[in-house]
Design an enzyme around this catalytic site. Structure first.
Site, short mmCIF file in Angstrom:
data_model
loop_
_atom_site.label_atom_id
_atom_site.label_comp_id
_atom_site.label_asym_id
_atom_site.label_seq_id
_atom_site.Cartn_x
_atom_site.Cartn_y
_atom_site.Cartn_z
N ARG A 1 0.32 11.17 -9.77
CA ARG A 1 0.33 9.66 -10.16
C ARG A 1 1.56 8.83 -9.46
NH1 ARG A 1 -2.13 11.46 -15.26
NH2 ARG A 1 -4.13 10.85 -15.26
N GLN B 1 -10.37 15.47 -20.29
CA GLN B 1 -9.01 14.98 -20.45
C GLN B 1 -8.88 13.56 -20.02
OE1 GLN B 1 -7.45 18.12 -18.01
NE2 GLN B 1 -5.67 16.98 -17.79
N HIS C 1 3.60 21.51 -7.58
CA HIS C 1 2.50 22.48 -7.75
C HIS C 1 2.83 23.77 -6.77
CE1 HIS C 1 -0.02 18.64 -8.43
NE2 HIS C 1 -0.35 19.40 -9.51
O1 PAF Z 1 -1.58 19.56 -15.86
C1 PAF Z 1 -2.57 19.39 -15.26
O2 PAF Z 1 -2.70 19.22 -13.84
C2 PAF Z 1 -3.81 19.72 -15.88
O3 PAF Z 1 -3.90 19.09 -17.31
C3 PAF Z 1 -4.72 20.96 -16.13
C4 PAF Z 1 -3.62 21.94 -16.54
C5 PAF Z 1 -4.78 21.33 -14.71
C6 PAF Z 1 -5.83 21.10 -16.78
O4 PAF Z 1 -6.71 19.96 -16.34
#
Ligand code: PAF
Length: 289
Positions: free
Chosen positions: A189, A57, A33
């Site tokens: 994860r 999601q 990230h």
């Molecule tokens: O990749 C992710 O962490 C998620 O799918 C995102 C793009 C932040 C959308 O919730």
């Protein structure tokens, strides 16, 4: 670095900014990230990251309630990376009509059929949830550029398609996958795994690397390569979801004339609690002969 929770405060803070880079995340940040934040900084003057664990999601059987939430550590990492604003909305701030028992109350994006293969074949409505939260975040932040990791290649593909089809004035930039020394792609994860399990988890990347080498050596029996690799991972104790060789341009199954190829895999490995953790990975290659 400002920490902002509401849409109206974020809009005020961004009012005078004309070069905004955006990195959406679900938190529990790792070096992958942070590399995306650094990429955003290289491409924009002002950088916003969001931390939002998006309920839309996750399917009912997935890890929404246990998904790792580490806000303090995340803020420190973002600040050190030079992020200007972290946007951390509540579920109701993002979805004012949210009802966990009736998700149909929320208006969603209906992605194209490519969202129903690979990860979308087993994670039903996953990409509809991703596309919905991302278009909402885009509308809220109104960035000039947004950075997404290549590890989630199908997600990146669908977001690019959404931007193209909805004429969104945003450049989507792809960030390289960051890996552990054994090839394991960094993922929030991975925290579900012991050190020994993380060491074993490198097998997924090795399996994809082996396909890449065989393609480079002229093997174009793609279906056979997929089947052999799945079988080999299964004998190593993995529960394979898919191993797939596709065109990186269209994400359709690769044909022998394709030059830009991507080898993708998703498989489950036993985790700390004796349950299963699903990992994904991919490698792009270009056939030059
Ligand atoms: O990749 C992710 O962490 C998620 O799918 C995102 C793009 C932040 C959308 O919730």
């Amino acid at each position: 670095m400002q920490i902002i929770q509401t849409v109206s405060d974020l809009r005020k803070a961004l009012k005078s900014q004309d070069s905004v880079g955006f990195v959406p995340t679900m938190g529990n940040l790792h070096a992958g990230h942070i590399a995306l934040v650094e990429k955003a900084k290289q491409n924009a003057n002002y950088v916003v990251a969001s931390i939002f664990v998006n309920p839309l999601q996750f399917s009912p059987t997935e890890d929404l309630s246990t998904y790792p939430r580490t806000p303090k550590a995340d803020y420190e990492k973002l600040k050190a990376a030079g992020c200007d604003i972290v946007f951390t909305p509540s579920v109701l701030e993002m979805y004012p009509d949210f009802d966990s028992k009736n998700l149909n109350q929320t208006m969603t994006i209906d992605p194209p059929p490519i969202a129903n293969v690979l990860c979308g074949a087993t994670r039903l409505k996953h990409f509809a949830g991703v596309a919905t939260v991302v278009i909402k975040l885009f509308n809220i932040v109104q960035p000039n550029i947004a950075v997404f990791g290549k590890k989630d290649f199908q997600q990146l593909f669908i977001i690019k398609e959404m931007v193209r089809q909805f004429n969104l004035p945003i450049d989507i930039i792809a960030g390289e996958t960051v890996r552990e020394a054994n090839g394991l792609a960094l993922s929030s994860r991975n925290g579900y795994l012991t050190d020994a399990q993380r060491a074993k988890a490198g097998q997924l990347n090795s399996a994809l690397q082996s396909i890449v080498s065989q393609i480079h050596n002229g093997n174009k029996a793609f279906i056979q390569l997929e089947q052999q690799t799945s079988a080999s991972l299964s004998t190593q104790g993995w529960e394979v979801d898919y191993i797939s060789i596709r065109s990186s341009k269209t994400l359709q199954p690769a044909t022998t004339v394709d030059r830009n190829i991507i080898v993708l895999g998703a498989a489950k490995i036993t985790n700390k609690t004796g349950g299963k953790t699903r990992l994904i990975d991919n490698i792009e290659l270009c056939i030059t002969d």
